[in-house]
Design a protein around this motif. Structure first.
Motif, short mmCIF file in Angstrom:
data_model
loop_
_atom_site.label_atom_id
_atom_site.label_comp_id
_atom_site.label_asym_id
_atom_site.label_seq_id
_atom_site.Cartn_x
_atom_site.Cartn_y
_atom_site.Cartn_z
N GLU A 189 0.73 -1.05 -0.10
CA GLU A 189 -0.10 0.04 -0.03
C GLU A 189 0.83 1.24 -0.01
O GLU A 189 1.85 1.18 0.62
CB GLU A 189 -0.90 0.09 1.20
CG GLU A 189 -2.01 -1.06 1.14
CD GLU A 189 -2.93 -1.07 2.42
OE1 GLU A 189 -3.16 0.45 2.82
OE2 GLU A 189 -3.49 -2.04 2.98
N ALA A 190 0.37 2.22 -0.78
CA ALA A 190 1.26 3.48 -0.91
C ALA A 190 0.27 4.61 -0.77
O ALA A 190 -0.90 4.49 -0.88
CB ALA A 190 2.02 3.69 -2.17
N VAL A 191 1.07 5.82 -0.35
CA VAL A 191 -0.01 6.97 0.11
C VAL A 191 0.27 8.10 -0.98
O VAL A 191 -0.25 8.99 -0.93
CB VAL A 191 0.06 7.70 1.22
CG1 VAL A 191 -0.28 6.59 2.56
CG2 VAL A 191 1.75 7.91 1.56
N ASN A 192 1.20 7.99 -2.09
CA ASN A 192 1.45 8.66 -2.94
C ASN A 192 1.93 7.92 -4.05
O ASN A 192 2.44 6.81 -4.13
CB ASN A 192 2.31 9.94 -2.52
CG ASN A 192 3.75 9.30 -2.21
OD1 ASN A 192 4.65 8.82 -2.93
ND2 ASN A 192 4.03 9.65 -0.80
N GLY A 193 2.29 8.69 -5.21
CA GLY A 193 2.48 7.98 -6.64
C GLY A 193 4.18 7.60 -6.66
O GLY A 193 4.29 6.74 -7.22
N ARG A 194 4.83 8.59 -5.82
CA ARG A 194 6.28 8.16 -6.00
C ARG A 194 6.49 6.95 -5.07
O ARG A 194 7.33 5.93 -5.47
CB ARG A 194 6.76 9.18 -5.21
CG ARG A 194 7.21 10.47 -5.85
CD ARG A 194 8.00 10.11 -7.03
NE ARG A 194 8.19 11.30 -8.10
CZ ARG A 194 8.69 11.08 -9.29
NH1 ARG A 194 8.93 10.14 -10.01
NH2 ARG A 194 8.75 12.49 -9.91
N GLU A 195 5.78 6.72 -3.88
CA GLU A 195 5.74 5.44 -2.99
C GLU A 195 5.34 4.21 -3.91
O GLU A 195 5.95 3.16 -3.77
CB GLU A 195 5.08 5.62 -1.78
CG GLU A 195 5.22 4.51 -0.89
CD GLU A 195 4.57 4.55 0.49
OE1 GLU A 195 4.83 3.85 1.58
OE2 GLU A 195 3.77 5.64 0.47
N ALA A 196 4.25 4.40 -4.55
CA ALA A 196 3.60 3.32 -5.35
C ALA A 196 4.79 2.98 -6.45
O ALA A 196 4.57 1.62 -6.54
CB ALA A 196 2.22 3.68 -6.16
N LEU A 197 5.21 3.67 -6.89
CA LEU A 197 6.28 3.37 -8.13
C LEU A 197 7.39 2.50 -7.53
O LEU A 197 7.86 1.55 -7.81
CB LEU A 197 6.90 4.63 -8.63
CG LEU A 197 7.92 4.37 -9.94
CD1 LEU A 197 7.19 3.60 -10.95
CD2 LEU A 197 8.41 5.64 -10.46
N GLU A 198 8.06 3.01 -6.24
CA GLU A 198 8.98 2.37 -5.55
C GLU A 198 8.42 0.82 -5.29
O GLU A 198 9.31 -0.24 -5.28
CB GLU A 198 9.40 2.94 -4.27
CG GLU A 198 10.18 4.42 -4.63
CD GLU A 198 10.40 5.28 -3.32
OE1 GLU A 198 10.35 4.71 -2.19
OE2 GLU A 198 10.86 6.38 -3.47
N LEU A 199 7.13 0.82 -4.44
CA LEU A 199 6.76 -0.42 -4.10
C LEU A 199 6.62 -1.51 -5.35
O LEU A 199 6.65 -2.65 -5.30
CB LEU A 199 5.33 -0.37 -3.30
CG LEU A 199 5.53 0.54 -2.05
CD1 LEU A 199 4.22 0.76 -1.38
CD2 LEU A 199 6.52 -0.56 -1.23
#
Length: 218
Positions: free
Chosen positions: A32-42
């Motif tokens: 789970e991510a809270v922003n697009g940058r974190e989503a990309l990393e995950l």
């Protein structure tokens, strides 16, 4: 098991999505991510099958994240989940390579259906979004139909058959059953069709199939 990455900056929304997907035995949220940058990393770390992205997020919004995912992790199918249904968002999401577009106000079962469709290589639009897309396609239909028919002349007869079934919303496996082809062969046909037509995803191909008259209007 279909592995899903969920990205939304609202904790309540994430909790709601988790609750809905808990009822699906074949779907698992792996990150789970809270922003697009974190989503990309995950996505790079967990390699999910489907990324479920909110459109409006801090640092990098869902539209930007979808475009980045297409380059960095091309095997991940993207489904957009949002409260906004403006035509501009729909167009940008589909142009960015999204396989699905859902409204948060929609039926929870649409969420499961969209994830399964995206994982299966098909596309899914919530009924409200589908209505908007068809309305856009229907406007100026005669001129668009002529242009669409001319555009698909580069395809072989078999590729047109496949395109028609993509337009009808069938997954690769379903197209294979209909045409007596293995799923890998269908996937190759779809990739070739998108390449010949210069398209990014199945949704764009489905719209073209509709415009060219390969799919009945109903």
């Amino acid at each position: 098991m279909i592995k899903v990455l969920l990205a939304d900056d609202e904790a309540l929304v994430r909790a709601g999505v988790r609750a809905v997907l808990a009822a699906a035995p074949d779907i698992e949220i792996v990150a789970e991510a809270v922003n697009g940058r974190e989503a990309l990393e995950l996505a790079r770390t967990h390699r999910p099958d489907v990324a479920l992205l909110d459109i409006r997020m801090p640092l990098l919004d869902g539209l930007g994240a979808a475009a980045e995912l297409r380059r960095a992790v091309p095997d991940v199918a993207v489904v957009m989940l949002t409260t906004f249904s403006e035509d501009e968002y729909i167009t940008k999401a589909l142009d960015g390579g999204a396989s699905g577009f859902l409204l948060k106000s929609g039926d929870p079962y649409e969420l499961m259906a969209a994830i399964r469709a995206a994982h299966g290589g098909a596309a899914f639009l919530s009924p409200q979004i589908a209505h908007r897309v068809i309305r856009q396609v229907s406007g100026g239909r005669m001129s668009r139909q002529s242009a669409a028919k001319e555009r698909i002349t580069v395809l072989t007869p078999r590729e047109r058959e496949v395109l028609a079934l993509v337009g009808a919303g069938l997954s690769n496996a379903e197209i294979g059953e209909r045409l007596f082809l293995v799923e890998g062969t269908v996937k190759a046909y779809v990739s070739a069709i998108l390449g010949r037509l210069g398209m990014k995803n199945r949704v764009q191909a489905a719209v073209l199939a509709y415009e060219a008259g390969l799919v009945p209007p109903d």
